[in-house]
Design a protein around this motif. Structure first.
Motif, PDB file in Angstrom:
ATOM      1  N   ALA A  84      40.439  27.596  29.741  1.00  6.67           N
ATOM      2  CA  ALA A  84      41.496  27.293  30.708  1.00  6.67           C
ATOM      3  C   ALA A  84      41.750  28.454  31.675  1.00  6.67           C
ATOM      4  O   ALA A  84      42.256  28.242  32.785  1.00  6.67           O
ATOM      5  N   ASP A  85      41.401  29.670  31.262  1.00  7.61           N
ATOM      6  CA  ASP A  85      41.628  30.846  32.108  1.00  7.61           C
ATOM      7  C   ASP A  85      40.353  31.331  32.789  1.00  7.61           C
ATOM      8  O   ASP A  85      40.366  32.381  33.449  1.00  7.61           O
ATOM      9  N   LEU A  86      39.260  30.598  32.627  1.00  6.96           N
ATOM     10  CA  LEU A  86      38.003  31.014  33.247  1.00  6.96           C
ATOM     11  C   LEU A  86      38.126  31.077  34.763  1.00  6.96           C
ATOM     12  O   LEU A  86      37.589  31.975  35.405  1.00  6.96           O
ATOM     13  N   GLN A  87      38.865  30.137  35.342  1.00  5.87           N
ATOM     14  CA  GLN A  87      39.027  30.143  36.793  1.00  5.87           C
ATOM     15  C   GLN A  87      39.732  31.416  37.253  1.00  5.87           C
ATOM     16  O   GLN A  87      39.372  32.001  38.289  1.00  5.87           O
ATOM     17  N   ALA A  88      40.723  31.887  36.494  1.00  7.56           N
ATOM     18  CA  ALA A  88      41.435  33.112  36.865  1.00  7.56           C
ATOM     19  C   ALA A  88      40.495  34.304  36.836  1.00  7.56           C
ATOM     20  O   ALA A  88      40.568  35.189  37.706  1.00  7.56           O
ATOM     21  N   ALA A  89      39.596  34.333  35.850  1.00  3.67           N
ATOM     22  CA  ALA A  89      38.640  35.434  35.759  1.00  3.67           C
ATOM     23  C   ALA A  89      37.697  35.434  36.944  1.00  3.67           C
ATOM     24  O   ALA A  89      37.397  36.491  37.523  1.00  3.67           O
ATOM     25  N   VAL A  90      37.224  34.250  37.340  1.00  6.60           N
ATOM     26  CA  VAL A  90      36.295  34.160  38.473  1.00  6.60           C
ATOM     27  C   VAL A  90      36.992  34.545  39.771  1.00  6.60           C
ATOM     28  O   VAL A  90      36.452  35.299  40.594  1.00  6.60           O
ATOM     29  N   PHE A  91      38.211  34.034  39.975  1.00  4.64           N
ATOM     30  CA  PHE A  91      38.949  34.390  41.193  1.00  4.64           C
ATOM     31  C   PHE A  91      39.207  35.893  41.241  1.00  4.64           C
ATOM     32  O   PHE A  91      39.063  36.527  42.295  1.00  4.64           O
ATOM     33  N   ALA A  92      39.605  36.481  40.114  1.00  5.55           N
ATOM     34  CA  ALA A  92      39.877  37.915  40.080  1.00  5.55           C
ATOM     35  C   ALA A  92      38.630  38.722  40.397  1.00  5.55           C
ATOM     36  O   ALA A  92      38.680  39.700  41.154  1.00  5.55           O
ATOM     37  N   LEU A  93      37.518  38.319  39.833  1.00 11.59           N
ATOM     38  CA  LEU A  93      36.266  39.032  40.061  1.00 11.59           C
ATOM     39  C   LEU A  93      35.885  39.002  41.528  1.00 11.59           C
ATOM     40  O   LEU A  93      35.501  40.024  42.114  1.00 11.59           O
ATOM     41  N   ARG A  94      36.003  37.847  42.141  1.00 11.94           N
ATOM     42  CA  ARG A  94      35.649  37.730  43.560  1.00 11.94           C
ATOM     43  C   ARG A  94      36.626  38.484  44.450  1.00 11.94           C
ATOM     44  O   ARG A  94      36.231  39.123  45.427  1.00 11.94           O
ATOM     45  N   ASP A  95      37.910  38.412  44.117  1.00 11.31           N
ATOM     46  CA  ASP A  95      38.913  39.095  44.933  1.00 11.31           C
ATOM     47  C   ASP A  95      38.715  40.609  44.888  1.00 11.31           C
ATOM     48  O   ASP A  95      38.770  41.287  45.919  1.00 11.31           O
ATOM     49  N   VAL A  96      38.515  41.135  43.689  1.00 12.94           N
ATOM     50  CA  VAL A  96      38.369  42.579  43.538  1.00 12.94           C
ATOM     51  C   VAL A  96      37.058  43.065  44.154  1.00 12.94           C
ATOM     52  O   VAL A  96      37.007  44.123  44.788  1.00 12.94           O
ATOM     53  N   ALA A  97      35.985  42.297  43.970  1.00  9.89           N
ATOM     54  CA  ALA A  97      34.685  42.697  44.527  1.00  9.89           C
ATOM     55  C   ALA A  97      34.657  42.551  46.034  1.00  9.89           C
ATOM     56  O   ALA A  97      33.874  43.226  46.717  1.00  9.89           O
ATOM     57  N   GLY A  98      35.500  41.658  46.564  1.00 13.18           N
ATOM     58  CA  GLY A  98      35.521  41.444  48.004  1.00 13.18           C
ATOM     59  C   GLY A  98      34.289  40.704  48.502  1.00 13.18           C
ATOM     60  O   GLY A  98      33.929  40.801  49.687  1.00 13.18           O
ATOM     61  N   MET A  99      33.666  39.945  47.630  1.00 10.47           N
ATOM     62  CA  MET A  99      32.459  39.201  48.004  1.00 10.47           C
ATOM     63  C   MET A  99      32.210  38.130  46.946  1.00 10.47           C
ATOM     64  O   MET A  99      32.729  38.215  45.834  1.00 10.47           O
ATOM     65  N   PRO A 100      31.415  37.109  47.280  1.00 14.88           N
ATOM     66  CA  PRO A 100      31.057  36.109  46.266  1.00 14.88           C
ATOM     67  C   PRO A 100      30.254  36.757  45.139  1.00 14.88           C
ATOM     68  O   PRO A 100      29.400  37.609  45.387  1.00 14.88           O
ATOM     69  N   VAL A 101      30.540  36.380  43.915  1.00  8.62           N
ATOM     70  CA  VAL A 101      29.857  36.937  42.752  1.00  8.62           C
ATOM     71  C   VAL A 101      29.254  35.785  41.949  1.00  8.62           C
ATOM     72  O   VAL A 101      29.984  34.901  41.491  1.00  8.62           O
ATOM     73  N   PRO A 102      27.942  35.755  41.756  1.00 10.60           N
ATOM     74  CA  PRO A 102      27.338  34.700  40.944  1.00 10.60           C
ATOM     75  C   PRO A 102      27.848  34.759  39.510  1.00 10.60           C
ATOM     76  O   PRO A 102      27.939  35.831  38.915  1.00 10.60           O
ATOM     77  N   VAL A 103      28.176  33.593  38.967  1.00  6.41           N
ATOM     78  CA  VAL A 103      28.669  33.472  37.602  1.00  6.41           C
ATOM     79  C   VAL A 103      27.947  32.306  36.934  1.00  6.41           C
ATOM     80  O   VAL A 103      27.788  31.241  37.541  1.00  6.41           O
ATOM     81  N   ARG A 104      27.517  32.517  35.696  1.00  6.35           N
ATOM     82  CA  ARG A 104      26.799  31.446  34.998  1.00  6.35           C
ATOM     83  C   ARG A 104      27.018  31.586  33.498  1.00  6.35           C
ATOM     84  O   ARG A 104      27.070  32.689  32.976  1.00  6.35           O
TER      85      ARG A 104
END
Length: 384
Positions: free
Chosen positions: A303-323
């Protein structure tokens, strides 16, 4: 070791005496671990030979690293030094195959693909599918490397009854662990073989896939799958580096007619853009990272996976591949190795802060040599 070549000759001769003239040698350019070149490579073929090799190493104070195919030698915290690479690929084979009891003993150096091919001839499989294409059984177990089938069957370690190994001091031992797990994480030595549980080879497989336009879709699709009671063997997600493209795919296995019915029901639930196929998506069971990348493992409630992905992209400042496993909330992400130490540390620390309140973790499992020695890398025990 720090000794000159003449002083090393007696040690090489001793390794040759143990392993044979064609199976002990000086290390070459390809025999490096996290950028550190080994001094020797030895490939013992029996428990006795492994024990003799380890006793010799202990007497001489040598740092020993086991190597199967070498696909994950750079994972985790870099070793302080490596004098001897112990090649496990002669420790191969399948024996004590109990068809009725659904178990078998498998040598540590056996490629997992070879294991699956041999078991398939008898209608069986090992319910583990490591993404490293060349993974050996020992390498898979040593780092608990697990692919999509984790959703239904658990991790690679969960398939094991007990492990035969040789300690750093050269003593043969068996690990039975506790609570049905063999305690692989606690083994400090060389894995020889594993007594594993087997599963029937499914008669049919079908993948139902749906597009993911935002990370928020992931939990919706996982919940839709659960609501249909289709008994998935795996639920995987692939989020591209170029949003909004992404896919969630569900693997269904079993009797052909039953699988077709479950797939039809799930495809309908997923909507007009969903597809069903007997072939896996091209990204299925593969890591999103490659050599030279910074590889992250994120574990968080689904349920919190989306928060992790959004946080990763926001902090990196770029799209980050996730799989990875959307159904179990264990995914891999990749950052460019060119970002540099400070930038990577900042991203990882920020994501860890977001995950902390959600009971999640973010680990660096692999990174370029230039920064891996300074990064807070995953310890082997973190992977279990």
């Amino acid at each position: 070791m720090g000794t000159d070549l003449p002083a090393r000759e007696p040690l090489l001769r001793a390794l040759i005496d143990i392993c044979g003239p064609d199976f002990a040698r000086r290390a070459g350019a390809a025999d490096a671990v996290a950028g550190r070149l080994a001094s020797f490579v030895a490939a013992p073929a029996t428990t006795h030979a492994v024990a003799d090799t380890m006793r010799l190493a202990a007497e001489r104070g040598l740092g020993v690293i086991a190597r199967g195919s070498g696909s994950k030698l750079d994972w985790g915290t870099p070793p302080p030094g490596v004098d001897l690479l112990l090649d496990t690929r002669r420790l191969d084979g399948i024996w004590h195959h109990d068809m009725r009891g659904m178990t078998a003993e498998i040598g540590a150096g056996t490629p997992v693909k070879a294991v699956q091919a041999a078991l398939a001839l008898r209608g069986r499989r090992l319910a583990a599918d490591p993404p490293s294409p060349s993974a050996t059984l020992g390498g898979m177990l040593a780092l608990n490397e697990t692919g999509p089938l984790r959703h239904r069957f658990g991790t690679a370690a969960d398939q094991v009854n007990h492990i035969a190994y040789v300690t750093r001091d050269g003593e043969a031992a068996t690990s039975d662990g506790e609570n049905g797990r063999p305690g692989i994480a606690e083994i400090d030595g060389i894995i020889l073989s594993a007594h594993v549980r087997l599963e029937p080879l499914p008669a049919a497989r079908r993948w139902v896939a749906a597009p993911v336009t935002t990370p928020r879709d992931i939990n919706d699709l996982v919940q839709a799958t659960a609501a249909r009671h289709v008994t998935p063997s795996a639920i995987e997600v692939d989020l591209s580096a170029t949003p909004p493209t992404g896919v969630l795919a569900v693997l269904l296995e079993g009797d052909p007619d039953e699988v077709a019915d479950r797939a039809a029901r799930l495809q309908k639930a997923f909507g007009d853009h969903a597809t069903a196929s007997p072939l896996a998506p091209p990204w299925w069971g593969r890591y999103p990272f490659g050599h030279g990348d910074v590889a992250l493992r994120i574990a968080v409630p689904t349920a919190d996976l989306q928060a992790a992905v959004f946080a990763l992209r926001d902090v990196a400042g770029m799209p980050v591949p996730v799989r990875g496993s959307a159904g179990r909330g264990v995914v891999h992400a990749v950052l460019p190795g060119s970002l540099g130490l400070e930038r990577v540390e900042g991203i990882v620390d920020a994501v860890r802060g977001v995950l902390l309140a959600r009971g999640g973790r973010c680990m660096v499992i692999s990174a370029p040599r230039a920064i891996s020695e300074e990064l807070d890398m995953a310890d082997r025990r973190d992977l279990f």
